[in-house]
Design a protein around this motif. Structure first.
Motif, PDB file in Angstrom:
ATOM      1  N   PRO A 185      -5.639  -3.224  -0.312  1.00 23.91           N
ATOM      2  CA  PRO A 185      -4.329  -3.872  -0.468  1.00 23.91           C
ATOM      3  C   PRO A 185      -3.331  -3.458   0.608  1.00 23.91           C
ATOM      4  CG  PRO A 185      -4.701  -2.255  -2.220  1.00 23.91           C
ATOM      5  CD  PRO A 185      -6.008  -2.457  -1.512  1.00 23.91           C
ATOM      6  N   ILE A 186      -3.441  -2.223   1.112  1.00 26.67           N
ATOM      7  CA  ILE A 186      -2.566  -1.807   2.218  1.00 26.67           C
ATOM      8  C   ILE A 186      -2.853  -2.653   3.458  1.00 26.67           C
ATOM      9  CG2 ILE A 186      -2.160   0.066   3.870  1.00 26.67           C
ATOM     10  CD1 ILE A 186      -2.394   2.021   1.542  1.00 26.67           C
ATOM     11  N   ALA A 187      -4.129  -2.926   3.704  1.00 24.45           N
ATOM     12  CA  ALA A 187      -4.492  -3.769   4.843  1.00 24.45           C
ATOM     13  C   ALA A 187      -4.005  -5.202   4.646  1.00 24.45           C
ATOM     14  CB  ALA A 187      -6.007  -3.752   5.033  1.00 24.45           C
ATOM     15  N   ALA A 188      -4.167  -5.723   3.419  1.00 28.59           N
ATOM     16  CA  ALA A 188      -3.718  -7.095   3.144  1.00 28.59           C
ATOM     17  C   ALA A 188      -2.205  -7.220   3.323  1.00 28.59           C
ATOM     18  CB  ALA A 188      -4.131  -7.491   1.726  1.00 28.59           C
ATOM     19  N   ALA A 189      -1.458  -6.231   2.826  1.00 32.46           N
ATOM     20  CA  ALA A 189       0.004  -6.251   2.963  1.00 32.46           C
ATOM     21  C   ALA A 189       0.412  -6.135   4.433  1.00 32.46           C
ATOM     22  CB  ALA A 189       0.615  -5.115   2.153  1.00 32.46           C
ATOM     23  N   TYR A 190      -0.343  -5.359   5.205  1.00 28.89           N
ATOM     24  CA  TYR A 190      -0.044  -5.225   6.625  1.00 28.89           C
ATOM     25  C   TYR A 190      -0.142  -6.577   7.327  1.00 28.89           C
ATOM     26  CZ  TYR A 190      -0.792  -4.219  11.563  1.00 28.89           C
ATOM     27  OH  TYR A 190      -0.713  -4.229  12.933  1.00 28.89           O
ATOM     28  N   HIS A 191      -1.247  -7.303   7.080  1.00 31.62           N
ATOM     29  CA  HIS A 191      -1.426  -8.598   7.740  1.00 31.62           C
ATOM     30  C   HIS A 191      -0.349  -9.597   7.328  1.00 31.62           C
ATOM     31  CE1 HIS A 191      -5.104  -7.651   9.795  1.00 31.62           C
ATOM     32  NE2 HIS A 191      -5.684  -7.244   8.682  1.00 31.62           N
ATOM     33  N   LYS A 192       0.102  -9.529   6.088  1.00 36.49           N
ATOM     34  CA  LYS A 192       1.058 -10.516   5.583  1.00 36.49           C
ATOM     35  C   LYS A 192       2.499 -10.204   5.978  1.00 36.49           C
ATOM     36  CE  LYS A 192       2.194 -13.133   1.411  1.00 36.49           C
ATOM     37  NZ  LYS A 192       1.875 -13.360  -0.027  1.00 36.49           N
ATOM     38  N   TYR A 193       2.852  -8.914   5.978  1.00 36.00           N
ATOM     39  CA  TYR A 193       4.267  -8.574   6.130  1.00 36.00           C
ATOM     40  C   TYR A 193       4.613  -7.762   7.379  1.00 36.00           C
ATOM     41  CZ  TYR A 193       4.272  -9.852   1.167  1.00 36.00           C
ATOM     42  OH  TYR A 193       4.121 -10.514  -0.024  1.00 36.00           O
ATOM     43  N   VAL A 194       3.650  -7.061   7.974  1.00 33.82           N
ATOM     44  CA  VAL A 194       3.985  -6.058   8.989  1.00 33.82           C
ATOM     45  C   VAL A 194       3.413  -6.362  10.366  1.00 33.82           C
ATOM     46  CG1 VAL A 194       3.931  -3.577   9.514  1.00 33.82           C
ATOM     47  CG2 VAL A 194       4.024  -4.334   7.133  1.00 33.82           C
ATOM     48  N   ASP A 254       3.220  -8.719  12.468  1.00 32.96           N
ATOM     49  CA  ASP A 254       4.009  -9.413  13.488  1.00 32.96           C
ATOM     50  C   ASP A 254       5.365  -8.754  13.738  1.00 32.96           C
ATOM     51  OD1 ASP A 254       2.043 -11.386  13.867  1.00 32.96           O
ATOM     52  OD2 ASP A 254       2.748 -12.470  12.095  1.00 32.96           O
ATOM     53  N   ARG A 255       5.612  -7.654  13.076  1.00 33.87           N
ATOM     54  CA  ARG A 255       6.892  -6.946  13.226  1.00 33.87           C
ATOM     55  C   ARG A 255       6.853  -6.002  14.434  1.00 33.87           C
ATOM     56  NH1 ARG A 255      10.556  -9.508   9.862  1.00 33.87           N
ATOM     57  NH2 ARG A 255       9.505 -10.069   7.917  1.00 33.87           N
ATOM     58  N   ASN A 307      -0.818  -2.167  19.643  1.00 32.22           N
ATOM     59  CA  ASN A 307      -0.423  -3.052  20.754  1.00 32.22           C
ATOM     60  C   ASN A 307      -0.928  -4.477  20.549  1.00 32.22           C
ATOM     61  OD1 ASN A 307       0.970  -1.080  22.145  1.00 32.22           O
ATOM     62  ND2 ASN A 307      -0.768  -0.518  23.450  1.00 32.22           N
ATOM     63  N   GLY A 308      -1.728  -4.685  19.488  1.00 32.81           N
ATOM     64  CA  GLY A 308      -2.230  -6.017  19.176  1.00 32.81           C
ATOM     65  C   GLY A 308      -3.444  -6.447  19.960  1.00 32.81           C
ATOM     66  N   GLU A 309      -4.166  -5.483  20.562  1.00 32.25           N
ATOM     67  CA  GLU A 309      -5.301  -5.834  21.415  1.00 32.25           C
ATOM     68  C   GLU A 309      -6.507  -6.345  20.631  1.00 32.25           C
ATOM     69  OE1 GLU A 309      -6.248  -2.633  24.056  1.00 32.25           O
ATOM     70  OE2 GLU A 309      -4.128  -2.215  24.513  1.00 32.25           O
ATOM     71  N   PHE A 310      -6.583  -6.077  19.321  1.00 26.58           N
ATOM     72  CA  PHE A 310      -7.745  -6.488  18.529  1.00 26.58           C
ATOM     73  C   PHE A 310      -7.482  -7.750  17.700  1.00 26.58           C
ATOM     74  CE2 PHE A 310      -8.517  -1.634  18.168  1.00 26.58           C
ATOM     75  CZ  PHE A 310      -8.923  -1.586  19.494  1.00 26.58           C
ATOM     76  N   ARG A 311      -6.258  -8.206  17.640  1.00 25.34           N
ATOM     77  CA  ARG A 311      -5.881  -9.260  16.697  1.00 25.34           C
ATOM     78  C   ARG A 311      -6.458 -10.624  17.060  1.00 25.34           C
ATOM     79  NH1 ARG A 311      -0.015  -9.850  15.004  1.00 25.34           N
ATOM     80  NH2 ARG A 311      -1.089 -10.915  13.315  1.00 25.34           N
ATOM     81  N   GLN A 312      -6.873 -10.801  18.285  1.00 22.64           N
ATOM     82  CA  GLN A 312      -7.400 -12.095  18.715  1.00 22.64           C
ATOM     83  C   GLN A 312      -8.819 -12.343  18.221  1.00 22.64           C
ATOM     84  OE1 GLN A 312      -8.477 -12.084  23.035  1.00 22.64           O
ATOM     85  NE2 GLN A 312      -7.615 -10.004  23.000  1.00 22.64           N
TER      86      GLN A 312
END
Length: 476
Positions: free
Chosen positions: A37-46, A48-49, A198-203
């Motif tokens: 759930p911590i991971a799910a909340a991260y993707h939904k709320y954090v 892109d911050r 840094n968002g290097e894995f998000r793609q």
């Protein structure tokens, strides 16, 4: 806040009592599962911050989970992280001194913690996550020191982990308390955490599916562990009933018990790995099919673990990240000794000390060193002496293939029981009782092999060498 934590702790204790498991173990399980759930909340709320908010999210999440398990003892980890940050700030211009003081402080603090808290069992206390933190902070110190060295002085691995610019305190807190990794591992360098934020894995796609598969595997291994240890509990091997069984039953019972005991650790690692995968943290690159590989923080290689047939296979498939950490920060940095055996022995000695004072740890790692060395000797004799003479005949024999497989699998099961005994029973009075109950077979068979192997080598050395035929030609 304390009121709500007390309610959660009491509720977990109530459920644990109904399930018949220790409350500390149940809270640990809940904490590992909380990573999803911590991971799910991260993707939904954090996700892109701004990065500062991400660091704050991970730091507070991890510290909250730590406090849920260990209460005010959380100050131990907070103090250790603060000391490392202070050392980096003050001694960054003196990398060798930073490295030494940071290493000595963390190992000394951990060993003092073991001294004041250890019992006859594997304790789920603040020292458990602190041993993970100790490696993380020591490795961080190495990476900071490597970042101050010239590029040409670094090995390929060191270039990948070296830190030229140290993080601020919040970033270090987030790295140290990173959810799903600070309790039971896995280990990873700060550069991975930096790449992730840094968002290097998000793609890359597929991380959620990979995480859920790992979660399912963890549930399966935990179920098998609980079922197996119900029939073969630890206490059985200290009882007269076990000693009264036939020798064959004793060594196989011990081997299967070791498998089930091993699954307890594996299930915890699978839960942690799955949560990190679900977070999108574990990107490793592309696999042979061109798909994203999310096994970058895997602590166990399941296929090798289940299909392997030697102790070396266990070493390669079990606690992978810790072994990689030791290889990177201990074994390879002893290269100046110019002796792989000494470096390997020193690495195992470090692992034993890192685990604590119990004699069982030292016996377990001594056995690993002895058995892996013996396996290499046997493999050398088999490949250099047996296969050249009989290889074609043996490879074409189905009966030999069956016997070969059965013998190796039996060895794999039986000797795993021997190796894990001292690691689980810890105290000399306990593990020597089990060793005695199985007639010390592990020592005896290795001693017999050592006598044969070294006796044969001595015999070969004393024999006169046959003269080599001359290759020169005489011209008229």
């Amino acid at each position: 806040m304390q009121f709500y934590f007390n309610i959660m702790v009491d509720l977990a204790g109530f459920v644990a009592s109904k399930l018949g498991v220790p409350p500390e173990a149940f809270r640990l399980l809940l904490t590992l599962l909380a990573g999803y759930p911590i991971a799910a909340a991260y993707h939904k709320y954090v996700a892109d911050r701004p990065k500062t908010l991400q660091h704050l999210y991970f730091a507070l999440s991890g510290m909250g989970l730590c406090y849920y398990n260990y209460g005010t003892d959380t100050y131990h980890s907070l103090l250790a992280i603060s000391v490392t940050f202070a050392l980096v700030t003050v001694l960054r211009s003196k990398p060798l001194l930073l490295l030494i003081i940071n290493f000595v402080f963390h190992m000394s603090y951990l060993l003092l913690g073991y001294y004041y808290t250890a019992s006859n069992e594997y304790d789920i206390l603040w020292t458990m996550p602190h041993c993970i933190l100790t490696l993380r902070m020591i490795g961080f110190g190495f990476d900071i020191s490597d970042g101050l060295r010239k590029e040409e002085e670094l090995s390929k691995d060191q270039k990948e982990t070296a830190l030229r610019d140290p993080p601020n305190f919040l970033e270090l807190l987030a790295f140290a308390y990173f959810p799903s990794s600070f309790l039971v591992g896995p280990q990873f360098p700060y550069r991975r955490y930096q790449s992730f934020t840094n968002g290097e894995f998000r793609q890359y796609a597929g991380y959620k599916e990979a995480g859920l598969k790992r979660l399912g595997a963890g549930v399966l291994y935990l179920a098998v562990c609980q079922a197996g240890l119900t029939y073969l509990p630890d206490g059985y091997f200290l009882s007269p009933e076990f000693a009264a069984q036939s020798f064959i039953k004793r060594i196989y019972f011990l081997g299967f018990w070791a498998k089930f005991s091993l699954y307890k650790y594996i299930s915890c690692w699978l839960f942690a790995e799955g949560a990190l995968m679900y977070l999108g943290f574990t990107y490793k690159g592309r696999d042979e099919l061109g798909n994203a590989d999310w096994t970058g923080c895997s602590n166990v290689k399941l296929k090798l673990l289940e299909s392997g047939n030697t102790m070396q296979h266990y070493v390669q498939s079990f606690n992978v990240n810790t072994n990689q950490w030791v290889a990177h920060y201990v074994f390879k940095r002893l290269k100046f000794l110019n002796n792989r055996n000494i470096s390997y022995g020193a690495a195992l000695g470090f692992l034993a000390i890192w685990h604590g004072y119990h004699s069982g740890y030292y016996m377990a790692f001594l056995m690993e060193y002895m058995i892996v060395s013996t396996e290499k000797q046997i493999e050398s004799v088999y490949t250099k002496q047996v296969l050249p003479k009989y290889g074609e005949t043996l490879n074409n024999s189905k009966i030999y293939s069956i016997i070969y497989f059965f013998c190796l699998k039996s060895y794999n099961i039986v000797y795993m029981g021997w190796c894990l005994t001292s690691f689980v029973f810890l105290k000399y009075e306990r593990w020597i009782t089990v060793f005695s109950a199985v007639n010390y077979f592990g020592f005896i068979y290795m001693l017999i092999w050592a006598c044969i192997y070294h006796g044969y080598r001595y015999y070969r050395k004393t024999q006169p060498r046959e003269p080599r035929p001359s290759t020169s030609t005489k011209q008229d």
